[in-house]
Write an enzyme that holds these catalytic residues in place. Sequence first.
Site, PDB file in Angstrom:
ATOM      1  N   LYS A 120       0.884  -1.171   0.000  1.00 46.88           N
ATOM      2  CA  LYS A 120       0.000   0.000   0.000  1.00 46.88           C
ATOM      3  C   LYS A 120       0.922   1.221   0.000  1.00 46.88           C
ATOM      4  O   LYS A 120       1.084   1.923   1.003  1.00 46.88           O
ATOM      5  CB  LYS A 120      -0.951  -0.030   1.204  1.00 46.88           C
ATOM      6  CG  LYS A 120      -2.154   0.862   1.008  1.00 46.88           C
ATOM      7  CD  LYS A 120      -3.257   0.547   1.999  1.00 46.88           C
ATOM      8  CE  LYS A 120      -4.278   1.656   2.072  1.00 46.88           C
ATOM      9  NZ  LYS A 120      -5.003   1.929   0.838  1.00 46.88           N
TER      10      LYS A 120
HETATM   11  C1  LIG Z   1      -5.938   0.129  -4.401  1.00 46.43           C
HETATM   12  C2  LIG Z   1      -6.737  -0.480  -3.298  1.00 46.43           C
HETATM   13  N1  LIG Z   1      -7.210  -1.734  -3.450  1.00 46.43           N
HETATM   14  C3  LIG Z   1      -7.939  -2.327  -2.492  1.00 46.43           C
HETATM   15  C4  LIG Z   1      -8.237  -1.676  -1.304  1.00 46.43           C
HETATM   16  C5  LIG Z   1      -9.041  -2.366  -0.244  1.00 46.43           C
HETATM   17  O1  LIG Z   1      -8.219  -2.687   0.849  1.00 46.43           O
HETATM   18  P1  LIG Z   1      -8.804  -2.819   2.317  1.00 46.43           P
HETATM   19  O2  LIG Z   1     -10.029  -3.656   2.210  1.00 46.43           O
HETATM   20  O3  LIG Z   1      -7.726  -3.476   3.087  1.00 46.43           O
HETATM   21  O4  LIG Z   1      -9.101  -1.453   2.778  1.00 46.43           O
HETATM   22  C6  LIG Z   1      -7.782  -0.372  -1.115  1.00 46.43           C
HETATM   23  C7  LIG Z   1      -8.091   0.355   0.119  1.00 46.43           C
HETATM   24  O5  LIG Z   1      -7.272   0.491   0.961  1.00 46.43           O
HETATM   25  C8  LIG Z   1      -7.004   0.233  -2.118  1.00 46.43           C
HETATM   26  O6  LIG Z   1      -6.541   1.481  -1.959  1.00 46.43           O
END
Ligand SMILES: Cc1ncc(COP(=O)(O)O)c(C=O)c1O
Length: 295
Positions: A159
């Site tokens: 992330k």
């Molecule tokens: C690019 C991306 N994909 C998927 C997610 C979903 O991740 P999560 O469910 O851990 O928030 C997020 C959100 O954080 C994101 O920014």
Amino acid sequence: MSVIPFDEREGTIWFDGAMVPWREAKIHVLSHGLHYGSAVFEGERAYGGRIFKSREHSERLLRSAQLLDFEIPFSVDEIEAAKAQVLTTSGLKDAYLRPVAWRGSEMMGVAAQKNTIHLAIAAWEWPSYFDPATKMKGIRLDIADYRRPDPRTAPSTSKAAGLYMICTISKHRAENKGYADALMLDWEDNVAECTGANVFFIADGVIHTPEADRFLNGLTRQTVIELAKRRGVRVVERRIRPEEMADFSECFITGSAAEVTPVAEIGPYRFTPAALTKTLMDDYLAEVQPQAAAA
Ligand SMILES: Cc1ncc(COP(=O)(O)O)c(C=O)c1O
């Protein structure tokens, strides 16, 4: 929604181990994280005073940093304590939390071995990402021009702040055309995810979702898969070609911010949010409640 800029709010931000007044939580313009995108972050929600899957988010933050070749100088336990302190100090029960870690200023070339690593954590009120009144109608998604990067091109499962550059561009282009967000394909033109959420489809009572080996395997995604399986619904994780979207009856996206949000439209494809999507939306909202953890 408030229009107060994020740097001009009241409150307290946890910054490298100290609680500092919100407006004073600043960094220098010569920060490696700003120039080279050497920063990672989390997005988490607290419900009724408990951060959902808090520890998993903290662990992912450390992993994201390691994928960018830096170590956050705080342990998972220390980050957990910091987040708890931020939430309590904010006085909020339902909140969005944003931990962010970045490389500092000791070196300003591409190499950054001697740079100190910083960590800040803020919390604020963030109701529903998409308008709750019209939620079951489903949102409309464009199909982005940019592709999710090949894991040989970038640390795709981190992330990392830098990976959001194409997300912001794609979201702007979608919003300019009247869409809520954009679906992104991967570099091989399979369906991947949205700019800040994972995607699911339903056909004949079976859930299909792209295999998360080339983009962020969202914690909400993992939760929803578990919730579906708990109900005996089959979940298939596989490569999905864009043209297959014509065969699905329902679609929804998942994320800590987006929660479970029904989708009505992706480019030329149409979906009708129905019973299974609603069940998973409700199951997710029940699962995030503090009582669910205690049960
Ligand atoms: C690019 C991306 N994909 C998927 C997610 C979903 O991740 P999560 O469910 O851990 O928030 C997020 C959100 O954080 C994101 O920014």
